[in-house]
Design an enzyme around this catalytic site. Structure first.
Site, PDB file in Angstrom:
ATOM      1  N   LYS A   1      57.688 -15.988 112.927  1.00 42.41           N
ATOM      2  CA  LYS A   1      56.633 -16.977 112.674  1.00 42.41           C
ATOM      3  C   LYS A   1      57.190 -18.138 111.852  1.00 42.41           C
ATOM      4  O   LYS A   1      58.237 -18.009 111.202  1.00 42.41           O
ATOM      5  CB  LYS A   1      55.475 -16.313 111.927  1.00 42.41           C
ATOM      6  CG  LYS A   1      55.845 -15.781 110.552  1.00 42.41           C
ATOM      7  CD  LYS A   1      54.723 -14.931 109.960  1.00 42.41           C
ATOM      8  CE  LYS A   1      55.143 -14.343 108.614  1.00 42.41           C
ATOM      9  NZ  LYS A   1      54.157 -13.363 108.110  1.00 42.41           N
TER      10      LYS A   1
ATOM     11  N   TYR B   1      62.756 -41.160  88.612  1.00 44.57           N
ATOM     12  CA  TYR B   1      61.411 -41.592  88.208  1.00 44.57           C
ATOM     13  C   TYR B   1      60.967 -40.990  86.884  1.00 44.57           C
ATOM     14  O   TYR B   1      61.117 -39.786  86.665  1.00 44.57           O
ATOM     15  CB  TYR B   1      60.396 -41.185  89.283  1.00 44.57           C
ATOM     16  CG  TYR B   1      60.574 -41.886  90.605  1.00 44.57           C
ATOM     17  CD1 TYR B   1      60.733 -43.268  90.687  1.00 44.57           C
ATOM     18  CD2 TYR B   1      60.572 -41.149  91.785  1.00 44.57           C
ATOM     19  CE1 TYR B   1      60.874 -43.899  91.914  1.00 44.57           C
ATOM     20  CE2 TYR B   1      60.706 -41.767  93.019  1.00 44.57           C
ATOM     21  CZ  TYR B   1      60.857 -43.143  93.075  1.00 44.57           C
ATOM     22  OH  TYR B   1      60.994 -43.763  94.282  1.00 44.57           O
TER      23      TYR B   1
ATOM     24  N   ARG C   1      42.830  -8.855 103.542  1.00 39.45           N
ATOM     25  CA  ARG C   1      42.985 -10.104 104.285  1.00 39.45           C
ATOM     26  C   ARG C   1      42.357  -9.893 105.652  1.00 39.45           C
ATOM     27  O   ARG C   1      41.162  -9.650 105.739  1.00 39.45           O
ATOM     28  CB  ARG C   1      44.492 -10.440 104.362  1.00 39.45           C
ATOM     29  CG  ARG C   1      44.864 -11.729 103.684  1.00 39.45           C
ATOM     30  CD  ARG C   1      46.357 -11.884 103.440  1.00 39.45           C
ATOM     31  NE  ARG C   1      47.209 -11.574 104.588  1.00 39.45           N
ATOM     32  CZ  ARG C   1      48.518 -11.751 104.628  1.00 39.45           C
ATOM     33  NH1 ARG C   1      49.143 -12.262 103.582  1.00 39.45           N
ATOM     34  NH2 ARG C   1      49.224 -11.440 105.687  1.00 39.45           N
TER      35      ARG C   1
ATOM     36  N   MET D   1      61.172 -38.058  96.864  1.00 39.40           N
ATOM     37  CA  MET D   1      60.854 -37.680  98.241  1.00 39.40           C
ATOM     38  C   MET D   1      62.117 -37.407  99.065  1.00 39.40           C
ATOM     39  O   MET D   1      62.146 -36.487  99.880  1.00 39.40           O
ATOM     40  CB  MET D   1      60.025 -38.777  98.921  1.00 39.40           C
ATOM     41  CG  MET D   1      59.530 -38.355 100.303  1.00 39.40           C
ATOM     42  SD  MET D   1      58.568 -39.622 101.155  1.00 39.40           S
ATOM     43  CE  MET D   1      57.120 -39.721 100.135  1.00 39.40           C
TER      44      MET D   1
HETATM   45  C1  LIG Z   1      54.936 -12.174 107.837  1.00 35.62           C
HETATM   46  C2  LIG Z   1      54.494 -10.816 108.243  1.00 35.62           C
HETATM   47  C3  LIG Z   1      55.413  -9.750 108.299  1.00 35.62           C
HETATM   48  C4  LIG Z   1      56.841  -9.866 107.815  1.00 35.62           C
HETATM   49  O1  LIG Z   1      56.852  -9.739 106.398  1.00 35.62           O
HETATM   50  P1  LIG Z   1      58.234  -9.748 105.624  1.00 35.62           P
HETATM   51  O2  LIG Z   1      57.881  -9.396 104.224  1.00 35.62           O
HETATM   52  O3  LIG Z   1      58.775 -11.134 105.733  1.00 35.62           O
HETATM   53  O4  LIG Z   1      59.096  -8.752 106.285  1.00 35.62           O
HETATM   54  C5  LIG Z   1      54.978  -8.543 108.804  1.00 35.62           C
HETATM   55  N1  LIG Z   1      53.701  -8.383 109.210  1.00 35.62           N
HETATM   56  C6  LIG Z   1      52.795  -9.377 109.136  1.00 35.62           C
HETATM   57  C7  LIG Z   1      51.404  -9.124 109.578  1.00 35.62           C
HETATM   58  C8  LIG Z   1      53.149 -10.613 108.644  1.00 35.62           C
HETATM   59  O5  LIG Z   1      52.243 -11.590 108.561  1.00 35.62           O
END
Ligand SMILES: *Cc1c(COP(=O)(O)O)cnc(C)c1O
Length: 392
Positions: A50, A282, A148, A330
């Site tokens: 991701k 800055y 979550r 930046m």
């Molecule tokens: C991002 C994510 C992972 C991977 O987590 P890591 O700690 O980076 O290994 C696994 N499962 C879900 C649902 C995630 O959102």
């Protein structure tokens, strides 16, 4: 921007060719996947790619992970999964972060596994599957305590029953049951065992309903590294694929045979002598103590260098660790070389594996009060990713 380089020996002298670039060592990535598979001890491995593979470039990293034996890939969003399909990936692939009205049909037709945490999602999935006359592969998600996404245990029997009914109708196949851990990066935290107990109960409900999922999965990187009882049939590893440890409590990358994949380097844009009492950047939060040499690193918060690194971020220039002098802007920041010299074009290494004396992403995380995940993921779109060792 993604730059692919088949194989390139390390430059003999530290002269950088890009203003700033993130070198991605795919050989290290493959080694990490192999080390994690060994750790997973028989469970299959999902490489989580991701957010552009945590900033490392999704397509080349996905390809390298597959090559090293990742039988699954995972993304958060459906768009990320569809992009991998568009790039030619054909293996098992799952995406889990959905909102009502999402591209269910495109994803089902692209042979991507989906996740359902609630009845509304299952209803949208069955409608999309009917519309395209396919059977959707679904992973039902239980909230075992993270708070979550995921179905609350009280609502779980209803979700499972609805999934069972959809399976009988032929619109879905429940291929997975899954959850996510809250505190796996704190080994020994009591919530880890508590979540596994809730997961077991959820699996029992699934079995009693007559569902027979292929894969049960709950382990992220820290659980893969430290909690074998959480491995089940599949582990979902993200940060560790990129060679970083989930937390200092879990350990160092090398404790697990992992090697950081990203090296962030820049070419110095200016090196000059300045007198004592010269303000820097800055707000003049830094003033030279004596006559000195200032070097300009052409990377700033637009490139993902946290502005909170002002006055604290570490960087290897001219053989030594320096600290960001004054504010990160930046596009650039300054380091004070003191009595040392360098030339415009010389290399600055912001972070890397650490074995050439450079800071690591973990050092940056500690300096700015965040986690290494954020350091690598936030590297900006205008930083070219240079992929090394794609095919060895
Ligand atoms: C991002 C994510 C992972 C991977 O987590 P890591 O700690 O980076 O290994 C696994 N499962 C879900 C649902 C995630 O959102």
């Amino acid at each position: 921007m993604v730059v692919n380089v088949a194989s390139e020996p390390p430059a003999p002298r530290a002269a950088a060719t890009h203003r700033v670039s993130a070198e991605i060592d795919l050989d290290a990535l493959r080694g990490n996947v192999r080390a994690l598979r060994e750790r997973a001890n028989g469970a299959e491995l999902m490489a989580v790619v991701k957010s552009d593979a945590y900033g490392h470039g999704a397509v080349p990293c996905a390809r390298a992970a597959r090559r090293a034996g990742a039988t699954w890939l995972g993304t958060a969003t459906p768009e990320e999964a569809l992009a991998l399909r568009a790039a030619g990936d054909r293996g098992r692939l799952m995406c889990w972060l959905w909102t009502p009205g999402g591209p269910w049909r495109e994803v089902i037709e692209a042979d991507v596994d989906v996740s359902a945490s609630a009845l509304w999602a299952l209803e949208e999935i069955t409608a999309a599957a009917r519309a395209c006359d396919r059977t959707a592969r679904v992973h039902l998600k239980i909230d075992t305590g993270l708070g979550r996404n995921g179905c609350q245990p009280a609502d779980w029997p209803d979700l499972v029953a609805a999934a069972r009914a959809a399976e009988k109708e032929g619109t879905v196949r429940v291929v997975g049951v899954w959850s996510h851990l809250a505190c796996a990066d704190e080994p020994g935290h009591p919530s880890n065992a508590a979540q596994l107990a809730v997961f077991e109960e959820a699996l029992a409900v699934v079995a009693r309903a007559g569902l027979d999922p292929e894969v049960r999965h709950i382990a992220n990187s820290p659980a893969t590294l430290t909690l074998p009882e959480a491995h089940y049939d599949l582990v979902r590893t993200g940060i560790s694929v990129y060679g970083l440890s989930p937390s200092p409590e879990v350990g160092l990358p090398q404790d697990f045979g992992l090697r950081p994949v990203m090296t962030l380097r820049a070419a110095l844009a200016s090196v000059k002598r300045v007198p004592a009492g010269h303000g820097v950047s800055y707000g003049h939060h830094y003033t030279t103590a004596g006559e000195t040499t200032l070097a300009l690193v052409p990377a700033g918060y637009a490139d993902g260098i946290p502005r909170h690194a002002s006055g604290v971020g570490p960087v290897l220039v001219a053989g030594k660790w320096r600290t960001v002098a004054g504010r990160v802007a930046m596009d650039q920041f300054v380091v004070d070389l003191g009595g040392d010299t360098a030339e415009a074009g010389d290399e600055a290494i912001l972070f890397g594996p650490g074995d050439r004396g450079e800071p690591t992403a973990e050092d940056w995380a500690r300096a700015v009060g965040t986690i290494s995940y954020e350091i690598v993921t936030r590297i900006g779109a205008r930083v070219p990713r240079v992929h090394l060792n794609a095919d060895t």
